[in-house]
Design a protein around this motif. Structure first.
Motif: not given
Length: 312
Positions: A70-99
């Motif tokens: 586990f590498n926190p920077r690597g994971y943060a970058e993966a989330l930032a580049s690939r997490a589909d937070v704008e897609n309502p089907l993904r149902l991201y918690h607002p705080a997680t999406a904001a982060a």
């Protein structure tokens, strides 16, 4: 999606546990969206859609495999580049999406995670932690890495503790701990008083009807059942069937059904695999192929790091 390939048992286990979590997420996602237990799966192009739990979990699996740990920077970058937070089907918690969006805007992850929208236990960071339990051979290290991956997007000590306990639950289940002993082990491990009390209650809920279990698994009288406690109850009731465990967890904790169902299904697969689940259903999971490939890569990285079957 291809059926599970005839790999050695440890490699297959990695794939099955990740695939079970994806299955649970697909079962729980429509329940979390509607609040209606038993809501049918969301079908997109003939496949059952996945939500934020599956997405963050599989991105974590790929990040751990790529970094051989586990590498926190690597994971943060993966989330930032690939997490589909704008897609309502993904149902991201607002705080997680904001982060995640904060990381995208250039904030360091340890600043972006500080959000005003954290309204109680989220459990999405706990539910996504499955790859940590699969990858690490030491329980102490796995528990520590479970906390570390939570802190990429969360600040709540309750969420951090829930992730730690969930990874311990998976770790011990992978190594043969019986479902009936699990609650006692977690009660002894829990530092958070709410989680310690809920773990203690679980020991007396075997065979209890769903409605009574839901009431007793609420941290406060009349409140919502705790998603992690609901997942453990569901797993204890259906340890040999990830699909039934997912359905039960979603019914007990409909407000957080995606997280509860994913955790329950992964525990059941860690205990007994996926033999009880119709392969045709597994073949209709939108994230199924992704889970199989992520499991294969995670297993190869674990073998490279440990030099032997990591879950043995």
């Amino acid at each position: 999606m291809p059926l599970l390939e005839p790999l050695d048992s440890a490699a297959r286990l990695f794939q099955e546990v990740l695939l079970a979590a994806v299955l649970g997420d697909a079962v729980g996602l429509p329940v979390a969206m509607t609040g209606a237990p038993g809501a049918p799966g969301i079908v997109v192009d003939g496949l059952y859609a996945y939500g934020s739990i599956a997405e963050m979990m599989l991105l974590l699996a790929e990040s751990v495999a790529e970094n051989c740990g586990f590498n926190p920077r690597g994971y943060a970058e993966a989330l930032a580049s690939r997490a589909d937070v704008e897609n309502p089907l993904r149902l991201y918690h607002p705080a997680t999406a904001a982060a995640i969006n904060g990381i995208r805007r250039g904030k360091p992850w340890w600043e972006a995670r500080r959000q005003p929208l954290q309204d109680g236990p989220r459990m999405d960071a706990a539910a996504r932690a499955v790859p940590i339990a699969l990858f690490y051979r030491s329980r102490r290290v796995a528990a520590s890495m479970a906390e570390a991956q939570t802190l990429v997007t969360h600040t709540s000590s309750h969420d951090v503790e829930a992730a730690r306990l969930y990874v311990i639950a998976l770790y011990e289940t992978l190594r043969g701990l019986s479902p009936r002993r699990l609650a006692g082990v977690l009660a002894d491990e829990a530092g958070d008083p709410v989680l310690r009390e809920l773990m203690a209650r679980l020991e007396d809920l075997a065979g209890e009807p769903l409605g009574r279990a839901a009431r007793l698994l609420a941290p406060v009288p009349g409140g919502d059942p705790h998603p992690f406690a609901a997942a453990l109850y569901a797993y204890m009731e259906s340890p040999g069937n990830p699909l039934e465990a997912a359905r039960t967890a979603a019914a007990v904790a409909p407000g957080s059904a995606d997280a509860a169902a994913a955790m329950a299904a992964a525990l059941a697969a860690a205990h007994g695999g996926l033999e009880a689940v119709d392969p045709g259903l597994l073949g209709r999971l939108e994230a199924g192929s992704w889970a199989l490939e992520a499991g294969r890569r995670l297993y190869q990285a674990a073998r490279s790091r440990h030099g032997e079957s990591p879950a043995s």
